[in-house]
Scaffold this motif. Structure first.
Motif, PDB file in Angstrom:
ATOM      1  N   ILE A 147       0.841  -0.865  -0.242  1.00 34.48           N
ATOM      2  CA  ILE A 147       0.533   0.187   0.220  1.00 34.48           C
ATOM      3  C   ILE A 147       0.908   1.428  -0.007  1.00 34.48           C
ATOM      4  N   GLN A 148       1.975   0.491   0.785  1.00 30.85           N
ATOM      5  CA  GLN A 148       2.464   2.104   0.542  1.00 30.85           C
ATOM      6  C   GLN A 148       3.778   2.554  -0.580  1.00 30.85           C
ATOM      7  N   LEU A 149       3.445   1.441  -1.624  1.00 32.94           N
ATOM      8  CA  LEU A 149       4.057   1.345  -2.591  1.00 32.94           C
ATOM      9  C   LEU A 149       3.571   1.925  -3.562  1.00 32.94           C
ATOM     10  N   LEU A 150       1.898   1.644  -3.825  1.00 28.51           N
ATOM     11  CA  LEU A 150       0.806   2.427  -4.355  1.00 28.51           C
ATOM     12  C   LEU A 150       0.705   3.963  -4.023  1.00 28.51           C
ATOM     13  N   LEU A 151       0.698   4.148  -2.951  1.00 28.23           N
ATOM     14  CA  LEU A 151       0.581   5.425  -2.415  1.00 28.23           C
ATOM     15  C   LEU A 151       1.501   6.813  -3.140  1.00 28.23           C
TER      16      LEU A 151
ATOM     17  N   SER B 187       3.831  10.034  -9.708  1.00 28.73           N
ATOM     18  CA  SER B 187       3.425  10.017 -10.559  1.00 28.73           C
ATOM     19  C   SER B 187       2.202  11.316 -11.029  1.00 28.73           C
ATOM     20  N   MET B 188       1.386  11.716 -10.165  1.00 25.76           N
ATOM     21  CA  MET B 188       0.880  13.216  -9.929  1.00 25.76           C
ATOM     22  C   MET B 188       2.059  14.484  -9.898  1.00 25.76           C
ATOM     23  N   ALA B 189       3.533  13.883  -9.538  1.00 28.19           N
ATOM     24  CA  ALA B 189       4.334  15.450  -9.463  1.00 28.19           C
ATOM     25  C   ALA B 189       5.042  15.108 -11.106  1.00 28.19           C
ATOM     26  N   LEU B 190       5.568  14.266 -11.480  1.00 25.62           N
ATOM     27  CA  LEU B 190       5.601  14.036 -12.677  1.00 25.62           C
ATOM     28  C   LEU B 190       4.350  14.395 -14.090  1.00 25.62           C
ATOM     29  N   MET B 191       3.102  14.222 -13.621  1.00 23.78           N
ATOM     30  CA  MET B 191       2.211  14.810 -14.774  1.00 23.78           C
ATOM     31  C   MET B 191       1.879  16.545 -14.143  1.00 23.78           C
TER      32      MET B 191
ATOM     33  N   TRP C 166       3.960  30.025  -6.525  1.00 20.46           N
ATOM     34  CA  TRP C 166       2.867  29.295  -5.939  1.00 20.46           C
ATOM     35  C   TRP C 166       2.542  27.889  -4.832  1.00 20.46           C
ATOM     36  N   LYS C 167       1.006  28.436  -6.891  1.00 25.81           N
ATOM     37  CA  LYS C 167       1.346  26.744  -6.847  1.00 25.81           C
ATOM     38  C   LYS C 167       2.226  25.870  -6.762  1.00 25.81           C
ATOM     39  N   ARG C 168       2.741  26.015  -7.489  1.00 27.53           N
ATOM     40  CA  ARG C 168       3.935  25.490  -7.993  1.00 27.53           C
ATOM     41  C   ARG C 168       4.380  24.708  -6.863  1.00 27.53           C
ATOM     42  N   ILE C 169       5.365  25.507  -5.653  1.00 23.09           N
ATOM     43  CA  ILE C 169       5.587  25.779  -4.685  1.00 23.09           C
ATOM     44  C   ILE C 169       4.567  24.280  -3.272  1.00 23.09           C
ATOM     45  N   ALA C 170       3.476  24.789  -3.591  1.00 20.14           N
ATOM     46  CA  ALA C 170       2.813  24.211  -3.036  1.00 20.14           C
ATOM     47  C   ALA C 170       2.439  23.269  -3.235  1.00 20.14           C
ATOM     48  N   PHE C 171       2.414  22.905  -4.772  1.00 24.27           N
ATOM     49  CA  PHE C 171       2.450  21.290  -4.762  1.00 24.27           C
ATOM     50  C   PHE C 171       3.618  20.603  -4.634  1.00 24.27           C
ATOM     51  N   SER C 172       4.123  21.147  -4.829  1.00 23.12           N
ATOM     52  CA  SER C 172       5.674  20.170  -4.426  1.00 23.12           C
ATOM     53  C   SER C 172       5.596  20.123  -3.281  1.00 23.12           C
ATOM     54  N   VAL C 173       5.297  21.401  -1.786  1.00 20.95           N
ATOM     55  CA  VAL C 173       5.083  20.448  -0.473  1.00 20.95           C
ATOM     56  C   VAL C 173       4.357  19.667  -0.338  1.00 20.95           C
ATOM     57  N   PHE C 174       3.096  19.344  -1.058  1.00 18.95           N
ATOM     58  CA  PHE C 174       2.267  18.591  -0.890  1.00 18.95           C
ATOM     59  C   PHE C 174       2.148  17.044  -1.157  1.00 18.95           C
ATOM     60  N   VAL C 175       3.508  17.095  -2.504  1.00 20.84           N
ATOM     61  CA  VAL C 175       4.178  15.730  -2.650  1.00 20.84           C
ATOM     62  C   VAL C 175       4.882  15.150  -1.524  1.00 20.84           C
ATOM     63  N   VAL C 176       5.514  15.796  -1.137  1.00 22.13           N
ATOM     64  CA  VAL C 176       7.550  15.916  -0.008  1.00 22.13           C
ATOM     65  C   VAL C 176       6.118  15.108   1.125  1.00 22.13           C
ATOM     66  N   VAL C 177       4.967  16.135   1.365  1.00 22.07           N
ATOM     67  CA  VAL C 177       4.245  15.568   2.826  1.00 22.07           C
ATOM     68  C   VAL C 177       3.540  14.819   2.579  1.00 22.07           C
ATOM     69  N   ASN C 178       3.131  13.721   1.258  1.00 15.30           N
ATOM     70  CA  ASN C 178       2.253  12.870   1.365  1.00 15.30           C
ATOM     71  C   ASN C 178       2.934  11.687   1.507  1.00 15.30           C
ATOM     72  N   VAL C 179       4.268  12.186   0.329  1.00 17.21           N
ATOM     73  CA  VAL C 179       5.486  10.357   0.685  1.00 17.21           C
ATOM     74  C   VAL C 179       5.846  10.087   2.173  1.00 17.21           C
TER      75      VAL C 179
ATOM     76  N   ALA D  16       4.174  10.679   4.959  1.00 14.08           N
ATOM     77  CA  ALA D  16       2.691  10.306   5.711  1.00 14.08           C
ATOM     78  C   ALA D  16       2.790   9.068   5.322  1.00 14.08           C
ATOM     79  N   VAL D  17       2.782   8.896   4.003  1.00 15.72           N
ATOM     80  CA  VAL D  17       2.512   7.451   4.219  1.00 15.72           C
ATOM     81  C   VAL D  17       4.108   6.729   4.325  1.00 15.72           C
ATOM     82  N   LEU D  18       5.464   7.253   4.406  1.00 10.45           N
ATOM     83  CA  LEU D  18       6.174   6.229   4.773  1.00 10.45           C
ATOM     84  C   LEU D  18       6.224   6.227   6.836  1.00 10.45           C
TER      85      LEU D  18
END
Length: 136
Positions: A6-10, A16-20, A33-46, A48-50
């Motif tokens: 599940i961690q691998l899938l998330l 993949s969202m970041a690459l798109m 600011w949208k670029r920065i916010a999205f980058s922070v979102f991806v990092v926080v998401n990874v 939180a999964v780990l």
């Protein structure tokens, strides 16, 4: 190893969202600011999964019972922001389209009127200028 799949899938979903997002970066005019916010979102998401226990600890520090509740509340706020942002963008586009349609309609009306009256659209020419020269 218990949560590996599940961690691998998330994480793959986040990457993949970041690459798109990065792939369409040049096409869409994203604000910084949208670029920065999205980058922070991806990092926080990874993160939180780990480390889900850290999310639970943060939730307890903020007065929320569980980490999943905290994630849900943050997602509700994010969804509200995205909905408002989309609404404002559509409203701006509708205004631009309306202004463009009015401009085209006025220009087409002037062109059609000039053709109907047999006048040139250049200033100083046409029936008005010709009638002045006949009087003189």
């Amino acid at each position: 190893m218990k949560y590996f799949w599940i961690q691998l899938l998330l994480i793959l979903g986040s990457v993949s969202m970041a690459l798109m997002f990065i792939r369409t970066w040049g096409q869409a005019k994203n604000r910084a600011w949208k670029r920065i916010a999205f980058s922070v979102f991806v990092v926080v998401n990874v993160y939180a999964v780990l480390r889900p226990t850290d999310v639970t600890w943060l939730a307890q520090q903020l007065g929320v019972g569980r980490g999943t509740d905290l994630v849900l509340y943050v997602m509700v706020l994010a969804m509200g922001f995205l909905t408002l942002n989309t609404f404002l963008r559509f409203r701006s586009l509708e205004k631009k389209i309306t202004d463009l349609a009015r401009t085209v309609a006025i220009n087409e009306g002037v062109r059609h009127n000039d053709e109907r009256l047999g006048q040139d659209s250049a200033p100083g020419t046409g029936a008005g200028a010709g009638s002045d020269s006949v009087k003189a």
